[in-house]
Design a protein around this motif. Structure first.
Motif, PDB file in Angstrom:
ATOM      1  N   LEU A 217       0.828  -1.208   0.000  1.00 18.38           N
ATOM      2  CA  LEU A 217       0.000   0.000   0.000  1.00 18.38           C
ATOM      3  C   LEU A 217       0.863   1.258   0.000  1.00 18.38           C
ATOM      4  CD1 LEU A 217      -2.831  -1.076   2.481  1.00 18.38           C
ATOM      5  CD2 LEU A 217      -2.990  -0.849  -0.009  1.00 18.38           C
ATOM      6  N   SER A 218       1.950   1.246   0.786  1.00 18.84           N
ATOM      7  CA  SER A 218       2.870   2.396   0.779  1.00 18.84           C
ATOM      8  C   SER A 218       3.503   2.575  -0.591  1.00 18.84           C
ATOM      9  CB  SER A 218       3.964   2.195   1.836  1.00 18.84           C
ATOM     10  OG  SER A 218       3.428   2.210   3.137  1.00 18.84           O
ATOM     11  N   MET A 219       3.834   1.477  -1.218  1.00 22.81           N
ATOM     12  CA  MET A 219       4.451   1.532  -2.545  1.00 22.81           C
ATOM     13  C   MET A 219       3.530   2.203  -3.559  1.00 22.81           C
ATOM     14  SD  MET A 219       6.550   0.831  -5.047  1.00 22.81           S
ATOM     15  CE  MET A 219       7.802  -0.378  -4.654  1.00 22.81           C
ATOM     16  N   VAL A 220       2.313   1.727  -3.666  1.00 24.59           N
ATOM     17  CA  VAL A 220       1.431   2.245  -4.716  1.00 24.59           C
ATOM     18  C   VAL A 220       0.950   3.664  -4.422  1.00 24.59           C
ATOM     19  CG1 VAL A 220       0.711  -0.060  -5.425  1.00 24.59           C
ATOM     20  CG2 VAL A 220      -0.616   1.143  -3.688  1.00 24.59           C
ATOM     21  N   ARG A 221       0.860   4.037  -3.142  1.00 21.59           N
ATOM     22  CA  ARG A 221       0.363   5.367  -2.802  1.00 21.59           C
ATOM     23  C   ARG A 221       1.453   6.433  -2.854  1.00 21.59           C
ATOM     24  NH1 ARG A 221      -3.183   3.513   2.508  1.00 21.59           N
ATOM     25  NH2 ARG A 221      -4.973   2.659   1.378  1.00 21.59           N
ATOM     26  N   GLU A 222       2.652   6.093  -2.397  1.00 21.16           N
ATOM     27  CA  GLU A 222       3.689   7.096  -2.231  1.00 21.16           C
ATOM     28  C   GLU A 222       4.769   7.050  -3.303  1.00 21.16           C
ATOM     29  OE1 GLU A 222       5.226   6.842   1.730  1.00 21.16           O
ATOM     30  OE2 GLU A 222       3.246   6.549   2.609  1.00 21.16           O
ATOM     31  N   HIS A 223       5.008   5.891  -3.877  1.00 18.73           N
ATOM     32  CA  HIS A 223       6.140   5.763  -4.797  1.00 18.73           C
ATOM     33  C   HIS A 223       5.731   5.403  -6.221  1.00 18.73           C
ATOM     34  CE1 HIS A 223       8.798   6.180  -1.346  1.00 18.73           C
ATOM     35  NE2 HIS A 223       8.034   5.300  -0.725  1.00 18.73           N
ATOM     36  N   LYS A 224       4.501   5.034  -6.425  1.00 18.72           N
ATOM     37  CA  LYS A 224       3.897   4.860  -7.744  1.00 18.72           C
ATOM     38  C   LYS A 224       4.816   4.124  -8.731  1.00 18.72           C
ATOM     39  CE  LYS A 224       1.244   9.110  -7.116  1.00 18.72           C
ATOM     40  NZ  LYS A 224       0.205   8.398  -6.402  1.00 18.72           N
ATOM     41  N   PRO A 225       4.944   2.818  -8.575  1.00 19.71           N
ATOM     42  CA  PRO A 225       5.794   2.060  -9.500  1.00 19.71           C
ATOM     43  C   PRO A 225       5.321   2.172 -10.938  1.00 19.71           C
ATOM     44  CG  PRO A 225       4.441   0.584  -8.168  1.00 19.71           C
ATOM     45  CD  PRO A 225       4.277   1.952  -7.595  1.00 19.71           C
ATOM     46  N   ASP A 226       6.275   2.149 -11.858  1.00 15.69           N
ATOM     47  CA  ASP A 226       5.942   2.223 -13.282  1.00 15.69           C
ATOM     48  C   ASP A 226       5.395   0.898 -13.796  1.00 15.69           C
ATOM     49  OD1 ASP A 226       7.119   4.981 -14.249  1.00 15.69           O
ATOM     50  OD2 ASP A 226       8.541   4.132 -12.835  1.00 15.69           O
ATOM     51  N   ALA A 245      -3.001 -10.372  -5.531  1.00 20.08           N
ATOM     52  CA  ALA A 245      -2.003  -9.324  -5.754  1.00 20.08           C
ATOM     53  C   ALA A 245      -2.343  -8.528  -7.012  1.00 20.08           C
ATOM     54  CB  ALA A 245      -0.616  -9.951  -5.878  1.00 20.08           C
ATOM     55  N   VAL A 246      -2.726  -9.221  -8.074  1.00 19.02           N
ATOM     56  CA  VAL A 246      -3.121  -8.536  -9.302  1.00 19.02           C
ATOM     57  C   VAL A 246      -4.289  -7.603  -9.040  1.00 19.02           C
ATOM     58  CG1 VAL A 246      -4.152  -8.874 -11.591  1.00 19.02           C
ATOM     59  CG2 VAL A 246      -2.232 -10.318 -10.859  1.00 19.02           C
ATOM     60  N   ASP A 247      -5.248  -8.066  -8.242  1.00 21.88           N
ATOM     61  CA  ASP A 247      -6.425  -7.251  -7.940  1.00 21.88           C
ATOM     62  C   ASP A 247      -6.041  -5.968  -7.202  1.00 21.88           C
ATOM     63  OD1 ASP A 247      -9.394  -6.910  -7.758  1.00 21.88           O
ATOM     64  OD2 ASP A 247      -8.999  -7.092  -5.616  1.00 21.88           O
ATOM     65  N   LEU A 248      -5.116  -6.079  -6.249  1.00 23.43           N
ATOM     66  CA  LEU A 248      -4.669  -4.894  -5.514  1.00 23.43           C
ATOM     67  C   LEU A 248      -4.056  -3.858  -6.458  1.00 23.43           C
ATOM     68  CD1 LEU A 248      -3.848  -3.299  -2.915  1.00 23.43           C
ATOM     69  CD2 LEU A 248      -1.698  -4.569  -3.007  1.00 23.43           C
ATOM     70  N   PHE A 249      -3.146  -4.302  -7.306  1.00 28.24           N
ATOM     71  CA  PHE A 249      -2.471  -3.362  -8.190  1.00 28.24           C
ATOM     72  C   PHE A 249      -3.427  -2.765  -9.218  1.00 28.24           C
ATOM     73  CE2 PHE A 249       1.206  -6.039  -6.796  1.00 28.24           C
ATOM     74  CZ  PHE A 249       1.817  -5.050  -6.045  1.00 28.24           C
ATOM     75  N   ARG A 250      -4.368  -3.560  -9.668  1.00 23.69           N
ATOM     76  CA  ARG A 250      -5.356  -3.030 -10.606  1.00 23.69           C
ATOM     77  C   ARG A 250      -6.230  -1.962  -9.950  1.00 23.69           C
ATOM     78  NH1 ARG A 250      -7.272  -8.278 -14.219  1.00 23.69           N
ATOM     79  NH2 ARG A 250      -5.912  -7.800 -15.985  1.00 23.69           N
ATOM     80  N   LYS A 251      -6.656  -2.213  -8.728  1.00 21.67           N
ATOM     81  CA  LYS A 251      -7.528  -1.259  -8.040  1.00 21.67           C
ATOM     82  C   LYS A 251      -6.816   0.048  -7.739  1.00 21.67           C
ATOM     83  CE  LYS A 251     -10.797  -4.465  -5.902  1.00 21.67           C
ATOM     84  NZ  LYS A 251     -11.247  -5.125  -4.646  1.00 21.67           N
ATOM     85  N   THR A 252      -5.488   0.006  -7.628  1.00 20.32           N
ATOM     86  CA  THR A 252      -4.724   1.219  -7.337  1.00 20.32           C
ATOM     87  C   THR A 252      -4.151   1.856  -8.603  1.00 20.32           C
ATOM     88  OG1 THR A 252      -2.752  -0.140  -6.883  1.00 20.32           O
ATOM     89  CG2 THR A 252      -4.124   0.478  -5.009  1.00 20.32           C
ATOM     90  N   GLY A 253      -4.519   1.322  -9.762  1.00 19.71           N
ATOM     91  CA  GLY A 253      -4.074   1.912 -11.016  1.00 19.71           C
ATOM     92  C   GLY A 253      -2.615   1.687 -11.331  1.00 19.71           C
ATOM     93  N   THR A 254      -2.021   0.643 -10.760  1.00 11.47           N
ATOM     94  CA  THR A 254      -0.612   0.337 -10.998  1.00 11.47           C
ATOM     95  C   THR A 254      -0.476  -0.589 -12.198  1.00 11.47           C
ATOM     96  OG1 THR A 254      -0.221   0.485  -8.609  1.00 11.47           O
ATOM     97  CG2 THR A 254       1.500  -0.542  -9.947  1.00 11.47           C
ATOM     98  N   PRO A 255       0.316  -0.217 -13.208  1.00 11.62           N
ATOM     99  CA  PRO A 255       0.454  -1.075 -14.394  1.00 11.62           C
ATOM    100  C   PRO A 255       1.055  -2.431 -14.044  1.00 11.62           C
ATOM    101  CG  PRO A 255       1.332   1.133 -14.811  1.00 11.62           C
ATOM    102  CD  PRO A 255       1.084   1.036 -13.337  1.00 11.62           C
ATOM    103  N   ILE A 256       0.440  -3.486 -14.527  1.00 10.39           N
ATOM    104  CA  ILE A 256       0.969  -4.844 -14.343  1.00 10.39           C
ATOM    105  C   ILE A 256       1.665  -5.251 -15.630  1.00 10.39           C
ATOM    106  CG2 ILE A 256       0.391  -7.244 -13.874  1.00 10.39           C
ATOM    107  CD1 ILE A 256      -2.075  -6.176 -12.346  1.00 10.39           C
ATOM    108  N   ILE A 257       2.971  -5.466 -15.533  1.00 13.79           N
ATOM    109  CA  ILE A 257       3.764  -5.784 -16.721  1.00 13.79           C
ATOM    110  C   ILE A 257       3.453  -7.191 -17.215  1.00 13.79           C
ATOM    111  CG2 ILE A 257       6.096  -6.027 -17.638  1.00 13.79           C
ATOM    112  CD1 ILE A 257       7.036  -4.075 -15.524  1.00 13.79           C
ATOM    113  N   GLY A 258       3.413  -8.135 -16.308  1.00  9.10           N
ATOM    114  CA  GLY A 258       3.167  -9.505 -16.730  1.00  9.10           C
ATOM    115  C   GLY A 258       3.249 -10.473 -15.571  1.00  9.10           C
TER     116      GLY A 258
END
Length: 343
Positions: A217-226, A245-258
């Motif tokens: 949660l800290s990662m996606v909110r504060e550091h916004k991975p590419d 895990a995929v669901d979390l990143f999708r809900k936070t708008g974080t691109p999933i590479i693969g």
């Protein structure tokens, strides 16, 4: 128009905009007005100055662009001279997170392999071991005896024998000490690792802990991975957690590479027969069902197991054309292509 003005406001000055709208950004072929190539403009005492990003332009193209701008204002009633200053903008550091829904699926080995191979490919790469409770990178990168220092409030990454800046709680806490911290303290420690003096690193590989907790949660909110690369074994129980895990990143708008499938088959060193102790093809099917790219299989291999236990992963990954090492190298090279496409 007077004073430094962002180029986006040139539309408010139709006269200046009309003068340069037919000049093309030589790197993209689009109008100089509509691209972000010009970052500022200033008109003072009939002297017009542009600040232009030079990234992607050769010296010849810069000279040509400067001349085109000068020609556009020849005999102009409000502009006597033009001046073009080219600047190089530093690209944003790319943050690539490696995640898994559960532990023990090879996330840390994949993270270390990505960093090592990207370094070989010429990237200025750093490695963050964000698994605060169970740091593995000091062993994998053979840095167990190197302590972390600080410059004021900022940590200084240690440098591995391969020249990779790295930070891990395994360098800060006693290796045999249990880290029994609650959420806020864990998030604070993670922030210190991310905000360290990474100097000129253009890529940070972040080895996340398993699950979907405070650090994610800290990662996606504060550091916004590419981008995030998910790793799983073929087992249903691992894939269920990977789906979370995929669901979390999708809900936070974080691109999933693969999605990568690890422990995909084992070849007997004696008879050559291949068996699938953890099943086969589950991650590829899951990737298809979730609509994300499947990045390949990594088989179980004695080469990687011995290399990780002895801190010799780097040597194992150099010019290997067979075994599990070759699969790790292929995935890392694919990430290099992805990074090139997303500069």
């Amino acid at each position: 128009m007077s004073g430094a003005v962002p180029i986006s406001t040139l539309s408010l000055d139709p006269y200046i905009a009309s003068k340069i709208e037919n000049i093309l950004d030589l790197a993209t072929g689009k109008s100089l007005v509509t691209t972000k190539r010009i970052t500022a403009a200033e008109l003072k005492d009939k002297k017009l100055r542009f600040i232009i990003q030079a990234n992607g332009l050769s010296e010849t193209q810069q000279s040509d662009l400067k001349q085109q701008i000068a020609d556009a204002f020849v005999h102009d009633p409000i502009v006597d001279t033009t001046r073009v200053t080219f600047v190089m903008s530093k690209p944003k550091r790319k943050i690539i997170a490696v995640a898994s829904g559960k532990g023990g699926v090879g996330k840390s080995t994949l993270s270390a392999s990505l960093a090592l191979v990207l370094k070989q490919l010429g990237y200025k790469v750093g490695l963050v071991d964000a698994d605060i409770y169970g740091p593995s990178q000091p062993l994998l990168m053979n840095t167990k005896k190197q302590p972390v220092t600080a410059d004021g409030d900022r940590l200084r990454p240690i440098i591995t024998e391969d020249g990779i800046p790295m930070l891990s709680m395994g360098q800060i806490a006693d290796p045999e000490q249990a880290i029994a911290w609650r959420g806020p303290k864990i998030a604070g420690a993670f922030t210190q690792l991310m905000d360290a003096d990474w100097h000129d690193c253009d890529v940070l590989i972040v080895d996340l802990p398993p699950g979907t907790g405070d650090i994610q949660l800290s990662m996606v909110r504060e550091h916004k991975p590419d981008g995030v690369l998910i790793i799983s074994t073929p087992q249903d129980i691992a894939l269920i957690d990977a789906t979370r895990a995929v669901d979390l990143f999708r809900k936070t708008g974080t691109p999933i590479i693969g999605l990568v499938e690890n422990m995909a088959g084992y070849q007997c060193p004696h008879c050559g027969e291949i068996s699938d102790p953890f099943g086969a093809g589950g991650a590829e099917l899951a990737a298809e069902n979730m609509g994300i790219d499947f990045w390949g299989y990594i088989p179980l291999g004695l080469d990687i197991r011995l290399a990780t236990d002895s801190g010799r992963l780097s040597a194992c990954l150099k010019d290997s054309e067979e075994g599990s090492a070759a699969s790790f190298i292929a995935i890392a090279k694919r990430l290099g292509v992805w990074l090139d496409q997303h500069r």
